[in-house]
Scaffold this active site. Sequence first.
Site, PDB file in Angstrom:
ATOM      1  N   ASN A  13      37.362 -25.695 -21.247  1.00  0.00           N
ATOM      2  CA  ASN A  13      36.036 -24.881 -21.901  1.00  0.00           C
ATOM      3  C   ASN A  13      35.719 -23.571 -20.905  1.00  0.00           C
ATOM      4  O   ASN A  13      35.399 -22.453 -21.570  1.00  0.00           O
ATOM      5  CB  ASN A  13      34.949 -25.740 -21.901  1.00  0.00           C
ATOM      6  CG  ASN A  13      35.183 -26.560 -23.165  1.00  0.00           C
ATOM      7  OD1 ASN A  13      35.608 -26.294 -24.071  1.00  0.00           O
ATOM      8  ND2 ASN A  13      34.525 -27.891 -23.098  1.00  0.00           N
ATOM      9  N   ILE A  91      26.144 -37.791 -15.103  1.00  0.00           N
ATOM     10  CA  ILE A  91      24.752 -37.805 -15.558  1.00  0.00           C
ATOM     11  C   ILE A  91      23.761 -37.192 -14.739  1.00  0.00           C
ATOM     12  O   ILE A  91      23.738 -37.750 -13.328  1.00  0.00           O
ATOM     13  CB  ILE A  91      24.142 -39.368 -16.050  1.00  0.00           C
ATOM     14  CG1 ILE A  91      25.298 -39.756 -16.909  1.00  0.00           C
ATOM     15  CG2 ILE A  91      22.881 -39.298 -16.528  1.00  0.00           C
ATOM     16  CD1 ILE A  91      25.183 -40.920 -17.767  1.00  0.00           C
ATOM     17  N   ASN A 106      25.316 -28.478 -22.853  1.00  0.00           N
ATOM     18  CA  ASN A 106      26.480 -29.462 -22.839  1.00  0.00           C
ATOM     19  C   ASN A 106      27.131 -29.719 -24.165  1.00  0.00           C
ATOM     20  O   ASN A 106      26.763 -29.221 -25.141  1.00  0.00           O
ATOM     21  CB  ASN A 106      25.982 -30.777 -22.648  1.00  0.00           C
ATOM     22  CG  ASN A 106      27.084 -31.875 -22.377  1.00  0.00           C
ATOM     23  OD1 ASN A 106      28.256 -31.402 -21.489  1.00  0.00           O
ATOM     24  ND2 ASN A 106      27.168 -32.961 -22.824  1.00  0.00           N
ATOM     25  N   HIS A 108      29.865 -31.929 -26.553  1.00  0.00           N
ATOM     26  CA  HIS A 108      30.184 -33.634 -26.549  1.00  0.00           C
ATOM     27  C   HIS A 108      31.117 -33.500 -27.810  1.00  0.00           C
ATOM     28  O   HIS A 108      30.792 -33.133 -28.849  1.00  0.00           O
ATOM     29  CB  HIS A 108      28.818 -34.134 -26.925  1.00  0.00           C
ATOM     30  CG  HIS A 108      29.406 -35.766 -27.110  1.00  0.00           C
ATOM     31  ND1 HIS A 108      29.533 -36.642 -26.110  1.00  0.00           N
ATOM     32  CD2 HIS A 108      29.341 -36.518 -28.168  1.00  0.00           C
ATOM     33  CE1 HIS A 108      29.886 -37.567 -26.384  1.00  0.00           C
ATOM     34  NE2 HIS A 108      29.735 -37.659 -27.900  1.00  0.00           N
ATOM     35  N   ASP A 140      18.757 -33.171 -22.045  1.00  0.00           N
ATOM     36  CA  ASP A 140      17.475 -33.798 -21.655  1.00  0.00           C
ATOM     37  C   ASP A 140      17.665 -35.012 -20.773  1.00  0.00           C
ATOM     38  O   ASP A 140      18.810 -35.220 -20.372  1.00  0.00           O
ATOM     39  CB  ASP A 140      16.470 -33.988 -22.827  1.00  0.00           C
ATOM     40  CG  ASP A 140      17.174 -35.294 -23.608  1.00  0.00           C
ATOM     41  OD1 ASP A 140      17.973 -35.688 -23.396  1.00  0.00           O
ATOM     42  OD2 ASP A 140      16.543 -35.468 -24.666  1.00  0.00           O
ATOM     43  N   GLY A 142      17.814 -38.115 -21.356  1.00  0.00           N
ATOM     44  CA  GLY A 142      18.745 -39.028 -21.997  1.00  0.00           C
ATOM     45  C   GLY A 142      20.125 -38.643 -21.745  1.00  0.00           C
ATOM     46  O   GLY A 142      20.458 -37.346 -21.213  1.00  0.00           O
ATOM     47  N   ASP A 144      23.267 -37.235 -23.950  1.00  0.00           N
ATOM     48  CA  ASP A 144      23.507 -36.534 -25.075  1.00  0.00           C
ATOM     49  C   ASP A 144      22.669 -36.949 -26.276  1.00  0.00           C
ATOM     50  O   ASP A 144      22.819 -37.212 -27.361  1.00  0.00           O
ATOM     51  CB  ASP A 144      24.934 -37.323 -25.630  1.00  0.00           C
ATOM     52  CG  ASP A 144      26.140 -37.227 -24.803  1.00  0.00           C
ATOM     53  OD1 ASP A 144      25.979 -36.216 -23.855  1.00  0.00           O
ATOM     54  OD2 ASP A 144      26.984 -38.058 -24.706  1.00  0.00           O
TER      55      ASP A 144
HETATM   56  N1  3YE Z   1      22.957 -35.575 -18.119  1.00  0.00           N
HETATM   57  C1  3YE Z   1      21.903 -35.798 -18.931  1.00  0.00           C
HETATM   58  N2  3YE Z   1      21.984 -35.826 -20.268  1.00  0.00           N
HETATM   59  C2  3YE Z   1      22.914 -35.358 -20.820  1.00  0.00           C
HETATM   60  N3  3YE Z   1      25.457 -35.150 -18.395  1.00  0.00           N
HETATM   61  C3  3YE Z   1      26.192 -34.679 -19.347  1.00  0.00           C
HETATM   62  C4  3YE Z   1      25.706 -34.953 -20.647  1.00  0.00           C
HETATM   63  C5  3YE Z   1      24.297 -35.259 -20.136  1.00  0.00           C
HETATM   64  C6  3YE Z   1      24.061 -35.200 -18.689  1.00  0.00           C
HETATM   65  O1  3YE Z   1      22.834 -35.150 -22.079  1.00  0.00           O
HETATM   66  N4  3YE Z   1      20.745 -36.178 -18.101  1.00  0.00           N
HETATM   67  C7  3YE Z   1      30.104 -40.412 -17.938  1.00  0.00           C
HETATM   68  C8  3YE Z   1      28.818 -39.805 -18.243  1.00  0.00           C
HETATM   69  C9  3YE Z   1      28.795 -39.151 -19.824  1.00  0.00           C
HETATM   70  C10 3YE Z   1      29.606 -41.565 -16.606  1.00  0.00           C
HETATM   71  O2  3YE Z   1      29.035 -42.483 -16.891  1.00  0.00           O
HETATM   72  N5  3YE Z   1      29.570 -40.706 -15.512  1.00  0.00           N
HETATM   73  C11 3YE Z   1      29.321 -41.572 -14.299  1.00  0.00           C
HETATM   74  C12 3YE Z   1      30.233 -41.125 -13.068  1.00  0.00           C
HETATM   75  C13 3YE Z   1      31.725 -41.483 -13.646  1.00  0.00           C
HETATM   76  C14 3YE Z   1      32.538 -41.091 -12.412  1.00  0.00           C
HETATM   77  O3  3YE Z   1      32.719 -41.712 -11.537  1.00  0.00           O
HETATM   78  O4  3YE Z   1      33.431 -40.228 -12.654  1.00  0.00           O
HETATM   79  C15 3YE Z   1      28.046 -41.088 -13.695  1.00  0.00           C
HETATM   80  O5  3YE Z   1      27.425 -41.927 -12.937  1.00  0.00           O
HETATM   81  O6  3YE Z   1      27.349 -40.105 -13.957  1.00  0.00           O
HETATM   82  C16 3YE Z   1      27.606 -34.590 -19.082  1.00  0.00           C
HETATM   83  C17 3YE Z   1      28.483 -35.513 -19.779  1.00  0.00           C
HETATM   84  C18 3YE Z   1      28.263 -36.815 -19.345  1.00  0.00           C
HETATM   85  C19 3YE Z   1      29.485 -37.688 -19.774  1.00  0.00           C
END
Ligand code: 3YE
Length: 185
Positions: A13, A91, A106, A108, A140, A142, A144
Amino acid sequence: MRIVVLVSGSGTNLQAVIDAVRDGGLDAEIAAVGSDVPGCRGLERAVEAGIRTFTVAPADFASRPEWNRALEEAVAANSPDVVLLAGFMRILDAEFVARFEGRLVNTHPALLPSFPGAHGVRDAMDHGVKVTGVTVHLVDSGVDTGPILAQAAVPVLDDDTEESLHERIKVEERRLLVETLAKLA
Ligand code: 3YE
């Protein structure tokens, strides 16, 4: 419009945005590219394009809030108008989101509010949907859940695998992302 792009992986991207800026299709400047993953391909793409990079790795911080504050300061130091999460897989906490509210974008790989989270393509396939797609949205506190800026539909084919479907979604994702950034600019 100054964009700071955050990446965790291959940066396809990011490459689409770099190409659109270069081709003149997007009137913007990529001020910097940052990552939580040292040495990821997305950072390499930025270096190859002559763009400043920074890395803020969670392993280098005692706690998640400290990591969030360090990333926030590194992003803010580049005075972004827009902060783009482009395959960024962490996140962000509420304080980070508040600092860049309304400017944090973002993408998705599903039609939100269906199939949020880290496995949007697989979850949509597992559910048996016949149409999925891609969403560009404001972030925000939350996951997604923020306001939707744009969506594009992608049909699920009978012989699709998660990989083949994701590849077709990524084609739409790159197009929709550049189009949405151009509108924001
Ligand atoms: N943060 C907030 N709101 C959103 N970050 C992203 C989108 C988004 C955001 O809408 N506040 C996968 C996250 C899902 C996950 O659980 N990651 C873990 C770490 C994983 C690892 O160890 O690499 C975490 O603790 O964050 C971006 C997309 C997030 C995708």
